[in-house]
Design a protein around this motif. Structure first.
Motif, PDB file in Angstrom:
ATOM      1  N   ILE A   1     -13.999 -76.938  -4.157  1.00  0.00           N
ATOM      2  CA  ILE A   1     -13.763 -76.284  -2.866  1.00  0.00           C
ATOM      3  C   ILE A   1     -13.768 -74.767  -3.025  1.00  0.00           C
ATOM      4  O   ILE A   1     -14.345 -74.050  -2.198  1.00  0.00           O
ATOM      5  N   VAL A   2     -13.181 -74.261  -4.090  1.00  0.00           N
ATOM      6  CA  VAL A   2     -13.161 -72.814  -4.329  1.00  0.00           C
ATOM      7  C   VAL A   2     -14.587 -72.287  -4.473  1.00  0.00           C
ATOM      8  O   VAL A   2     -14.958 -71.269  -3.878  1.00  0.00           O
ATOM      9  N   PHE A   3     -15.423 -72.984  -5.242  1.00  0.00           N
ATOM     10  CA  PHE A   3     -16.802 -72.519  -5.421  1.00  0.00           C
ATOM     11  C   PHE A   3     -17.628 -72.656  -4.148  1.00  0.00           C
ATOM     12  O   PHE A   3     -18.500 -71.830  -3.874  1.00  0.00           O
ATOM     13  N   MET A   4     -17.361 -73.690  -3.353  1.00  0.00           N
ATOM     14  CA  MET A   4     -18.094 -73.838  -2.096  1.00  0.00           C
ATOM     15  C   MET A   4     -17.749 -72.716  -1.118  1.00  0.00           C
ATOM     16  O   MET A   4     -18.598 -72.256  -0.362  1.00  0.00           O
TER      17      MET A   4
ATOM     18  N   ALA B   1     -16.572 -69.657  -2.073  1.00  0.00           N
ATOM     19  CA  ALA B   1     -16.904 -68.360  -2.666  1.00  0.00           C
ATOM     20  C   ALA B   1     -18.403 -68.120  -2.774  1.00  0.00           C
ATOM     21  O   ALA B   1     -18.843 -66.970  -2.810  1.00  0.00           O
ATOM     22  N   ALA B   2     -19.229 -69.158  -2.821  1.00  0.00           N
ATOM     23  CA  ALA B   2     -20.678 -68.989  -3.016  1.00  0.00           C
ATOM     24  C   ALA B   2     -21.338 -68.172  -1.904  1.00  0.00           C
ATOM     25  O   ALA B   2     -22.108 -67.253  -2.184  1.00  0.00           O
ATOM     26  N   PRO B   3     -21.084 -68.438  -0.621  1.00  0.00           N
ATOM     27  CA  PRO B   3     -21.710 -67.601   0.409  1.00  0.00           C
ATOM     28  C   PRO B   3     -21.241 -66.152   0.368  1.00  0.00           C
ATOM     29  O   PRO B   3     -21.991 -65.242   0.725  1.00  0.00           O
ATOM     30  N   LEU B   4     -20.017 -65.925  -0.052  1.00  0.00           N
ATOM     31  CA  LEU B   4     -19.513 -64.557  -0.117  1.00  0.00           C
ATOM     32  C   LEU B   4     -20.193 -63.764  -1.228  1.00  0.00           C
ATOM     33  O   LEU B   4     -20.389 -62.559  -1.111  1.00  0.00           O
ATOM     34  N   MET B   5     -20.574 -64.430  -2.300  1.00  0.00           N
ATOM     35  CA  MET B   5     -21.236 -63.738  -3.405  1.00  0.00           C
ATOM     36  C   MET B   5     -22.691 -63.432  -3.071  1.00  0.00           C
ATOM     37  O   MET B   5     -23.275 -62.508  -3.616  1.00  0.00           O
ATOM     38  N   ALA B   6     -23.301 -64.184  -2.170  1.00  0.00           N
ATOM     39  CA  ALA B   6     -24.711 -63.983  -1.837  1.00  0.00           C
ATOM     40  C   ALA B   6     -24.927 -62.766  -0.941  1.00  0.00           C
ATOM     41  O   ALA B   6     -26.026 -62.239  -0.875  1.00  0.00           O
ATOM     42  N   THR B   7     -23.929 -62.309  -0.213  1.00  0.00           N
ATOM     43  CA  THR B   7     -24.110 -61.194   0.710  1.00  0.00           C
ATOM     44  C   THR B   7     -24.159 -59.854   0.004  1.00  0.00           C
ATOM     45  O   THR B   7     -24.609 -58.880   0.572  1.00  0.00           O
TER      46      THR B   7
END
Length: 155
Positions: free
Chosen positions: A33-36, A38-44
């Protein structure tokens, strides 16, 4: 690995050989859940406060030059009528460079070959951004002839 506790009757129980995986599954689900999240936040990308500058935009787009052919076969550059042999000369006066966009607008009553001939002439003069202009299907305006009803055929 878990060990068995002594029995109530004072005897020793056999050790348990299976492992309790419930805490492992709980930890893995939390990490998923943490990676799901955090993943969109790292792409921006990294948030950066950009400075403001008083400059013009780099890519200043000028409106395209309109080359029109009416139903009678007359040529127009923007609103001015030009002779067919002067078309390239007038385009050279209106366009600062050969990269200027040119929109070719042909009346639907003229032959398709005439429009293609004009596009080929413009392209052979070195202009690379030549496009045809058409009307969107829903944006057609009715002509006065289309609004008058047709006469009924004679019996």
């Amino acid at each position: 690995m878990a060990f068995a506790s002594p029995k109530a009757d004072g005897g020793e129980a056999a050790p348990m050989s299976d492992m309790n995986v419930t805490p492992l599954v709980d930890v893995m689900l939390v990490l998923l859940i943490v990676f799901m999240v955090a993943a969109p936040l790292m792409a921006t990308g990294v948030p950066v406060d950009l400075p403001k500058a008083q400059t013009k935009p780099l890519n200043e787009q000028k409106p395209p030059i309109a080359v029109s052919i009416d139903a009678a076969g007359k040529f127009f550059v923007d609103q001015a009528e030009v002779a067919p042999e002067e078309l390239i000369y007038v385009l050279g006066q209106n366009a600062e460079s050969k990269d200027r966009r040119i929109h070719v607008r042909g009346d639907k009553a003229i032959a398709y070959g005439k429009v293609i001939e004009v596009m080929g002439l413009i392209n052979s003069a070195g202009y690379t951004k030549v496009a045809l202009v058409s009307e969107a299907p829903g944006a057609a305006t009715p002509s006065p002839a289309a609004s008058t009803p047709a006469p009924a055929p004679a019996p």
